[in-house]
Design a protein around this motif. Sequence first.
Motif, PDB file in Angstrom:
ATOM      1  N   ASN A   1      68.867 107.789  87.877  1.00 31.20           N
ATOM      2  CA  ASN A   1      69.623 107.180  88.972  1.00 31.20           C
ATOM      3  C   ASN A   1      70.701 106.225  88.472  1.00 31.20           C
ATOM      4  N   TYR A   2      70.462 105.626  87.292  1.00 29.22           N
ATOM      5  CA  TYR A   2      71.397 104.627  86.771  1.00 29.22           C
ATOM      6  C   TYR A   2      72.462 105.278  85.901  1.00 29.22           C
TER       7      TYR A   2
ATOM      8  N   GLY B   1      66.580  95.340  79.622  1.00 29.53           N
ATOM      9  CA  GLY B   1      66.944  93.995  80.063  1.00 29.53           C
ATOM     10  C   GLY B   1      68.373  93.940  80.586  1.00 29.53           C
TER      11      GLY B   1
ATOM     12  N   LEU C   1      70.202  96.403  81.797  1.00 32.72           N
ATOM     13  CA  LEU C   1      70.292  97.130  83.068  1.00 32.72           C
ATOM     14  C   LEU C   1      69.690  96.313  84.207  1.00 32.72           C
ATOM     15  N   THR C   2      68.578  95.603  83.912  1.00 33.37           N
ATOM     16  CA  THR C   2      67.915  94.811  84.948  1.00 33.37           C
ATOM     17  C   THR C   2      68.803  93.651  85.385  1.00 33.37           C
ATOM     18  N   VAL C   3      69.469  93.004  84.424  1.00 33.61           N
ATOM     19  CA  VAL C   3      70.396  91.910  84.757  1.00 33.61           C
ATOM     20  C   VAL C   3      71.551  92.447  85.609  1.00 33.61           C
ATOM     21  N   ALA C   4      72.069  93.626  85.245  1.00 38.78           N
ATOM     22  CA  ALA C   4      73.177  94.211  86.010  1.00 38.78           C
ATOM     23  C   ALA C   4      72.740  94.531  87.439  1.00 38.78           C
ATOM     24  N   CYS C   5      71.519  95.038  87.585  1.00 41.67           N
ATOM     25  CA  CYS C   5      71.011  95.357  88.925  1.00 41.67           C
ATOM     26  C   CYS C   5      70.773  94.093  89.731  1.00 41.67           C
ATOM     27  N   ASN C   6      70.256  93.052  89.079  1.00 39.76           N
ATOM     28  CA  ASN C   6      70.034  91.783  89.773  1.00 39.76           C
ATOM     29  C   ASN C   6      71.374  91.228  90.281  1.00 39.76           C
TER      30      ASN C   6
ATOM     31  N   PHE D   1      73.981  92.896  91.036  1.00 39.27           N
ATOM     32  CA  PHE D   1      74.419  93.753  92.142  1.00 39.27           C
ATOM     33  C   PHE D   1      73.753  93.322  93.454  1.00 39.27           C
ATOM     34  N   PHE D   2      72.444  93.038  93.391  1.00 31.89           N
ATOM     35  CA  PHE D   2      71.719  92.632  94.603  1.00 31.89           C
ATOM     36  C   PHE D   2      72.186  91.271  95.103  1.00 31.89           C
ATOM     37  N   LEU D   3      72.445  90.334  94.172  1.00 37.14           N
ATOM     38  CA  LEU D   3      72.891  89.003  94.589  1.00 37.14           C
ATOM     39  C   LEU D   3      74.228  89.094  95.320  1.00 37.14           C
TER      40      LEU D   3
ATOM     41  N   ASN E   1      73.618  90.531  98.710  1.00 37.24           N
ATOM     42  CA  ASN E   1      73.002  89.546  99.603  1.00 37.24           C
ATOM     43  C   ASN E   1      74.018  88.508 100.050  1.00 37.24           C
ATOM     44  N   ASP E   2      74.850  88.037  99.120  1.00 33.74           N
ATOM     45  CA  ASP E   2      75.847  87.022  99.462  1.00 33.74           C
ATOM     46  C   ASP E   2      76.806  87.544 100.530  1.00 33.74           C
TER      47      ASP E   2
ATOM     48  N   GLU F   1      75.182  87.444 103.890  1.00 32.63           N
ATOM     49  CA  GLU F   1      74.974  86.131 104.512  1.00 32.63           C
ATOM     50  C   GLU F   1      76.239  85.546 105.115  1.00 32.63           C
TER      51      GLU F   1
END
Lengths: 111, 111
Positions: free
Chosen positions: B55-56, B91, B93-98, B100-102, B105-106, B109
Amino acid sequence: MSVCLSPANTENVSTLETAMQLMIQTFHKYSGDEGDKYTLSRAELKVMLTAELGNYLGNAQDKEAVDKVMGDLDANNDGEVDFTEFVILVGALTVACNDFFLEYNDKGEKK
Amino acid sequence: MSVCLSPANTENVSTLETAMQLMIQTFHKYSGDEGDKYTLSRAELKVMLTAELGNYLGNAQDKEAVDKVMGDLDANNDGEVDFTEFVILVGALTVACNDFFLEYNDKGEKK
């Protein structure tokens, strides 16, 4: 990164993608308690270490131990642990655990 | 690290410890197929990327894409990806995904 999976998407998620989601979920479970909701304060770090890594870092109750982890992790010295710093901690612990298992397996294979 | 949990121990395992176990299990699922059983060869890396991160990294079928990931990861240039190099990929990829979510979310809001 438009293909990053949301926590609501649980279909066709691989084992590795599950691990990545769990790291993201764990961080945000604790980072939102006080102050900047996207970083871990010293208090939030202590709660996270005790709840999530109690088996690895047995003495996280100890203020000095929490201060040491914070000092080691907080690369930019702002008194907060951000997500990248958190991933570095988890990665380092995972590598250490993998080394431990390999050593254990190698011993088991010798006769 | 005598407290590292074995895969057989599923009691009292925290969410973060589960994520760490899944990373270790995933690597060894693919690393044992050929050659050094504790590293990923180019062929093993391609199988892992396709199965676990399809998927990535959509175009992991593409030989050039696999070569690029191998080139980026294989810090010591031995044509193999070891566990530490694997954890750095996961790690990052996880930071990049995090991130993306932030960002997502921003945007959600803001009114």
